[in-house]
Scaffold this motif. Structure first.
Motif, short mmCIF file in Angstrom:
data_model
loop_
_atom_site.label_atom_id
_atom_site.label_comp_id
_atom_site.label_asym_id
_atom_site.label_seq_id
_atom_site.Cartn_x
_atom_site.Cartn_y
_atom_site.Cartn_z
N SER A 29 0.85 -1.18 0.00
CA SER A 29 0.00 0.00 0.00
C SER A 29 0.89 1.23 0.00
O SER A 29 2.11 1.14 0.18
N GLY A 30 0.29 2.39 -0.18
CA GLY A 30 1.07 3.61 -0.15
C GLY A 30 0.31 4.79 -0.68
O GLY A 30 -0.90 4.71 -0.93
N TYR A 31 1.00 5.91 -0.84
CA TYR A 31 0.37 7.06 -1.45
C TYR A 31 1.43 8.01 -2.00
O TYR A 31 2.60 7.99 -1.61
N LEU A 32 0.96 8.86 -2.90
CA LEU A 32 1.77 9.94 -3.46
C LEU A 32 1.03 11.24 -3.22
O LEU A 32 -0.14 11.38 -3.57
N ASN A 33 1.69 12.19 -2.57
CA ASN A 33 1.09 13.49 -2.28
C ASN A 33 1.98 14.59 -2.82
O ASN A 33 3.18 14.62 -2.53
N ARG A 57 5.55 13.78 -1.24
CA ARG A 57 5.87 12.58 -0.47
C ARG A 57 5.44 11.36 -1.25
O ARG A 57 4.31 11.28 -1.74
N LEU A 58 6.34 10.40 -1.35
CA LEU A 58 6.05 9.10 -1.95
C LEU A 58 6.28 8.04 -0.88
O LEU A 58 7.37 7.96 -0.31
N ARG A 59 5.26 7.23 -0.63
CA ARG A 59 5.34 6.23 0.44
C ARG A 59 4.92 4.87 -0.09
O ARG A 59 3.93 4.75 -0.80
N LEU A 60 5.70 3.84 0.27
CA LEU A 60 5.36 2.46 -0.07
C LEU A 60 5.45 1.61 1.18
O LEU A 60 6.49 1.55 1.84
N ASN A 61 4.34 0.96 1.52
CA ASN A 61 4.29 0.05 2.66
C ASN A 61 4.21 -1.39 2.18
O ASN A 61 3.52 -1.68 1.19
N TYR A 75 8.94 2.37 3.08
CA TYR A 75 9.99 3.07 2.32
C TYR A 75 9.39 4.40 1.87
O TYR A 75 8.31 4.42 1.26
N GLN A 76 10.06 5.49 2.19
CA GLN A 76 9.44 6.79 1.97
C GLN A 76 10.44 7.85 1.53
O GLN A 76 11.58 7.87 1.99
N PRO A 84 15.44 8.83 -0.14
CA PRO A 84 14.47 7.94 0.51
C PRO A 84 15.00 7.40 1.84
O PRO A 84 16.21 7.28 2.05
N THR A 85 14.08 7.09 2.73
CA THR A 85 14.42 6.56 4.04
C THR A 85 13.51 5.38 4.39
O THR A 85 12.43 5.23 3.81
N VAL A 86 13.94 4.58 5.34
CA VAL A 86 13.11 3.50 5.87
C VAL A 86 12.40 4.05 7.09
O VAL A 86 13.02 4.32 8.12
#
Length: 311
Positions: A29-33, A57-61, A75-76, A84-86
């Motif tokens: 899951s995730g989102y892009l804002n 912000r780009l986020r991947l769970n 991962y974001q 990117p960071t964990v």
């Protein structure tokens, strides 16, 4: 502490081998804002995703679940898909017929966080959390922070959090969270009333720097009443310190099928204000798109969009 961690991980591995549960599942899951902001005072336009508070912000769970055990990972990137960071990386498990839950690593937990502003959450904090659930509705335990550089057991336990939540069916949810941290000790609490159908009534409070006589108390209240597809409400907060401050945000929300329309207006004691509408469109059961705007007393105009996905 090392013995506790080893024991929890050993129990997790044993449980994973013998658990008779649903088939293992791997989900993402995730989102892009992202968006833009225009400041009429400086006549400057910049990339800005207001909901994330970053340029974008780009986020991947990722989550792997096998019965009562699993792994979570986040991962974001907070800067246009660079640096990117964990944000999360943990193992978790349920023991003794789910009467005990443990999490170890860089956590994702909001179990003992206040329901509106999430005061007292452990999202992104590194350590071990143990939740005890001896009876229905009761969840309490500890979070012990662990740092990469290491610390003595005495110093480690000085910084732990002790928290608990009790859900009285048909009445309210009660929560208290005490952070013993020597650098930023704090006390959080909330009451979420569930006794009235269609009414949301939340009271939250936090106190920081408990060792000081002139500490600051922050309180907020959220009220909302649903009338079918329409709901109206307001968010109010107060800061009891020097100086005293407050803000109030009436809101309205209306849902038509896959479309949600929302608008709020915020006014604060320092005479600042903002208007914040958004439209959320549910594409399907796994994704949605939110487009939002805002305008405030500094004559700053913001427009953005957030895409949420699951697969």
């Amino acid at each position: 502490m090392k013995k506790l961690i080893v024991l929890l991980l050993a129990l997790a591995m044993v449980g994973a081998v013998f658990a008779q549960a649903a088939a293992p599942a791997l989900t993402f899951s995730g989102y892009l804002n992202t968006g833009f902001q225009y400041d009429t005072g400086t006549d400057l336009v910049k990339l800005y995703g207001a909901y994330a508070g970053q340029t974008s912000r780009l986020r991947l769970n990722a989550a792997y679940t096998n019965g009562d055990f699993g792994v979570n990972f986040r991962y974001q990137s907070n800067d246009s898909a660079t640096a990117p960071t964990v944000g999360q990386a943990l193992v978790w498990g349920n023991l003794f017929n789910k009467m005990v839950t443990f999490k170890a690593g860089k956590l994702n937990d909001y179990t003992w966080a206040t329901p509106y502003n999430a005061f007292g959450n452990f999202d992104g904090q590194t350590g071990v959390q143990v939740q005890l659930k001896p009876v229905a509705g009761l969840n309490f335990g500890v979070f012990v922070p662990l740092v990469a550089a290491g610390a003595t057991p005495a110093n480690t336990f000085k910084d732990m959090s002790i928290a608990g939540k009790y859900s009285a069916s048909g009445l309210a949810d009660f929560l208290v969270n005490l952070n013993l941290g020597t650098a930023a000790n704090a006390l959080y609490g909330s009451v979420n009333v569930t006794a009235v159908k269609d009414l949301t009534a939340i009271l939250e409070a936090k106190v920081t720097d408990l060792t000081k006589v002139s500490t600051t108390l922050y309180m907020d209240q959220y009220l909302s009443y649903a009338m079918g597809d329409l709901s109206v409400g307001a968010y109010i907060d107060q800061t009891f310190g020097t100086p005293f401050g407050w803000s109030v945000s009436p809101e309205v929300d209306y849902t038509m099928g896959n479309v949600e329309l929302y608008a709020s207006f915020t006014y604060a004691s320092d005479k600042t204000w903002s208007i914040n509408p958004y439209v959320n469109y549910t594409l399907n059961s796994k994704s949605s798109v939110k487009t939002y705007a805002s305008y405030d007393n500094t004559k700053t105009f913001t427009v953005g969009s957030s895409f949420v996905f699951n697969f």
